[in-house]
Design a protein around this motif. Structure first.
Motif, PDB file in Angstrom:
ATOM      1  N   TYR A   1      -6.971   4.268  -5.979  1.00  0.00           N
ATOM      2  CA  TYR A   1      -8.177   4.751  -5.315  1.00  0.00           C
ATOM      3  C   TYR A   1      -7.948   6.196  -4.899  1.00  0.00           C
ATOM      4  CZ  TYR A   1     -11.971   4.586  -1.754  1.00  0.00           C
ATOM      5  OH  TYR A   1     -13.106   4.803  -0.994  1.00  0.00           O
TER       6      TYR A   1
ATOM      7  N   ASP B   1      -1.438  12.235   0.489  1.00  0.00           N
ATOM      8  CA  ASP B   1      -2.446  13.259   0.718  1.00  0.00           C
ATOM      9  C   ASP B   1      -2.272  14.406  -0.271  1.00  0.00           C
ATOM     10  OD1 ASP B   1      -3.982  12.186   2.667  1.00  0.00           O
ATOM     11  OD2 ASP B   1      -3.349  13.533   4.277  1.00  0.00           O
TER      12      ASP B   1
ATOM     13  N   PHE C   1      -3.076   0.126  -3.993  1.00  0.00           N
ATOM     14  CA  PHE C   1      -3.103  -1.161  -3.323  1.00  0.00           C
ATOM     15  C   PHE C   1      -2.542  -2.242  -4.240  1.00  0.00           C
ATOM     16  CE2 PHE C   1      -6.657   1.250  -1.691  1.00  0.00           C
ATOM     17  CZ  PHE C   1      -6.712   0.956  -0.338  1.00  0.00           C
TER      18      PHE C   1
ATOM     19  N   GLY D   1      -3.736   3.983   6.427  1.00  0.00           N
ATOM     20  CA  GLY D   1      -3.629   3.277   5.180  1.00  0.00           C
ATOM     21  C   GLY D   1      -4.877   2.538   4.775  1.00  0.00           C
ATOM     22  N   SER D   2      -6.015   2.874   5.326  1.00  0.00           N
ATOM     23  CA  SER D   2      -7.242   2.156   4.993  1.00  0.00           C
ATOM     24  C   SER D   2      -8.246   3.103   4.384  1.00  0.00           C
ATOM     25  CB  SER D   2      -7.853   1.539   6.243  1.00  0.00           C
ATOM     26  OG  SER D   2      -9.157   1.063   5.976  1.00  0.00           O
ATOM     27  N   PRO D   3      -8.844   2.732   3.233  1.00  0.00           N
ATOM     28  CA  PRO D   3      -9.838   3.616   2.625  1.00  0.00           C
ATOM     29  C   PRO D   3     -11.121   3.673   3.410  1.00  0.00           C
ATOM     30  CG  PRO D   3      -9.718   1.540   1.445  1.00  0.00           C
ATOM     31  CD  PRO D   3      -8.605   1.538   2.454  1.00  0.00           C
TER      32      PRO D   3
ATOM     33  N   ASN E   1     -14.181  -2.336   0.382  1.00  0.00           N
ATOM     34  CA  ASN E   1     -13.235  -1.291   0.779  1.00  0.00           C
ATOM     35  C   ASN E   1     -13.691   0.128   0.461  1.00  0.00           C
ATOM     36  OD1 ASN E   1     -10.705  -3.022   1.498  1.00  0.00           O
ATOM     37  ND2 ASN E   1     -11.428  -3.821  -0.460  1.00  0.00           N
TER      38      ASN E   1
ATOM     39  N   ARG F   1      -7.215  12.249  -0.698  1.00  0.00           N
ATOM     40  CA  ARG F   1      -6.202  11.237  -0.438  1.00  0.00           C
ATOM     41  C   ARG F   1      -6.196  10.238  -1.589  1.00  0.00           C
ATOM     42  NH1 ARG F   1      -5.864   9.035   5.535  1.00  0.00           N
ATOM     43  NH2 ARG F   1      -5.032  11.154   5.679  1.00  0.00           N
TER      44      ARG F   1
ATOM     45  N   VAL G   1       0.144   5.464   0.356  1.00  0.00           N
ATOM     46  CA  VAL G   1      -0.868   6.447   0.728  1.00  0.00           C
ATOM     47  C   VAL G   1      -0.277   7.840   0.581  1.00  0.00           C
ATOM     48  CG1 VAL G   1      -2.488   7.229   2.491  1.00  0.00           C
ATOM     49  CG2 VAL G   1      -1.776   4.827   2.444  1.00  0.00           C
TER      50      VAL G   1
ATOM     51  N   TYR H   1      -4.656   6.250  -2.772  1.00  0.00           N
ATOM     52  CA  TYR H   1      -4.099   4.972  -2.357  1.00  0.00           C
ATOM     53  C   TYR H   1      -3.728   4.159  -3.593  1.00  0.00           C
ATOM     54  CZ  TYR H   1      -6.902   6.062   1.846  1.00  0.00           C
ATOM     55  OH  TYR H   1      -7.476   6.651   2.931  1.00  0.00           O
TER      56      TYR H   1
ATOM     57  N   LEU I   1       0.825  -1.206   0.000  1.00  0.00           N
ATOM     58  CA  LEU I   1       0.000   0.000   0.000  1.00  0.00           C
ATOM     59  C   LEU I   1       0.857   1.253   0.000  1.00  0.00           C
ATOM     60  CD1 LEU I   1      -2.823   1.365   0.426  1.00  0.00           C
ATOM     61  CD2 LEU I   1      -2.408   1.147   2.875  1.00  0.00           C
TER      62      LEU I   1
END
Length: 355
Positions: A303, A220, A229, A349-351, A251, A225, A218, A227, A216
């Motif tokens: 994403y 900004d 993956f 790190g999580s959508p 997700n 944001r 990430v 991502y 991942l």
């Protein structure tokens, strides 16, 4: 996707976008053009998926429709070959009568083809229906663009309608090329590689790289944001659209997601499938673009999420970074300083927690 000549839409206008004379700019940052007359769109700007269907209204009636679309264009195909194939399909339609075919005009500084035809339908229980079709195609960068205008064909007005359209919309139509933005991004040299070595992405200088972990990346940007993956040996599905929707289901991280645009694309030399959807979280509205890719048994997802009010500025950059992605066949050594948390450890790190 480009609209086929036979796909004549029968939808009435529901909301005015703009009247008079001015410049229309796509809220998703894909194109702009100048217009003259009472042009309307099929929905308001809260519904970006409807903003490619325009109506010219005269005396309270729809005089013409314009449908704008674009799709990836194979590098090994010529525009002339594509048009020839479309003409064969048109000529095989018993209700379609070709009027003329032109290859001598320019749109967005590119050679374009204009195909003019009439489509005649004779319902058993009603009067004959006749539609004038004015179809423009041109290739810009990696995309085949289509400007399709539909009108009721009064013969004495046909030439004037085409002339006015070409003097305004066609003469000023400007795709906002993500390739050009991507070149600016690539010049920044801010490249983040996944720790597993399967992929890397180059980011704009002004973006903040939050982390680059095994699977991942990430980053900004202003009110948003992004991502990247990697999912080795994924089990999301077999087809790209299945994979994209399965990823969204697990997700997406937004309440009441609504998909507005879906399209095939090519990223890093492999086929991809893209979705643009909206949703809410914590009482705030967001717009998301996700692209699903596969290479061997691995899946990759780009994403990008931004507050809806900021999406217009962010989307061209979110789209452009897809052209900087590289996929690798095996694990490569991670670049120094870019494979661990660089800035805020606050990003998880999580959508599911987009902003």
């Amino acid at each position: 996707m480009c609209v086929a000549l036979g796909a004549m839409l029968d939808v009435g206008p529901t909301a005015a976008a703009t009247d008079g004379t001015g410049v229309y700019e796509d809220p998703l940052g894909r194109y702009r053009f100048s217009f003259t007359g009472a042009w309307h769109v099929s929905a308001d700007e809260a519904d970006p998926g409807a903003l490619d269907h325009f109506y010219l209204v005269r005396d309270g009636k729809v005089a013409a429709e314009l449908i704008v679309s674009a799709e990836p264009f194979p590098m090994n195909m010529r525009l002339q070959d594509f048009v020839d194939d479309q003409v064969k399909v048109l000529d095989a339609d018993p209700g379609m009568f070709r009027v003329s075919l032109r290859r001598d005009l320019t749109i967005a500084k590119q050679s374009a083809t204009c195909l003019i035809a009439r489509r005649v339908l004779q319902p058993q229980d009603g009067p004959r229906q006749e539609t004038l079709i004015i179809q423009y195609w041109f290739v810009k960068g990696r995309a085949l663009w289509s400007l399709l205008m539909l009108a009721t064909p009064a013969e004495e007005q046909r030439a004037k309608l085409v002339e006015q359209f070409e003097e305004t919309v066609a003469a000023t139509f400007e795709p906002l090329e993500p390739d050009a933005v991507a070149q600016a991004i690539a010049a920044s040299k801010k490249t983040a590689r996944l720790g597993n070595g399967l992929a890397e992405i180059t980011l704009p200088e002004r973006w903040t790289l939050l982390s680059a972990e095994d699977d991942l990346v990430v980053a900004d940007f202003d009110k948003g944001r992004l991502y990247l993956f990697a999912v080795p040996n994924h089990e999301y599905g077999e087809t790209l659209d299945e994979i994209a929707y399965a990823f969204l289901e697990h997700n997406g991280g937004l309440a009441d997601p609504e998909v507005h645009i879906e399209t095939e694309c090519t990223v890093a030399g492999v086929p991809g499938y893209g979705l643009i959807f909206t949703g809410t979280k914590g009482g705030r509205a967001f717009t998301v673009q996700v692209i699903a890719l596969t290479k061997d048994t691995d899946a990759f997802f780009l994403y990008g999420i931004a507050e809806s009010g900021a999406w217009r500025a962010a989307q061209p950059w979110i789209t452009a970074v897809q052209y900087t992605i590289k996929l690798f066949d095996k694990t490569l050594p991670a670049k120094d300083g870019l494979n661990s948390n660089e800035a805020d450890d606050a990003a998880d790190g999580s959508p599911t927690d987009p902003l």
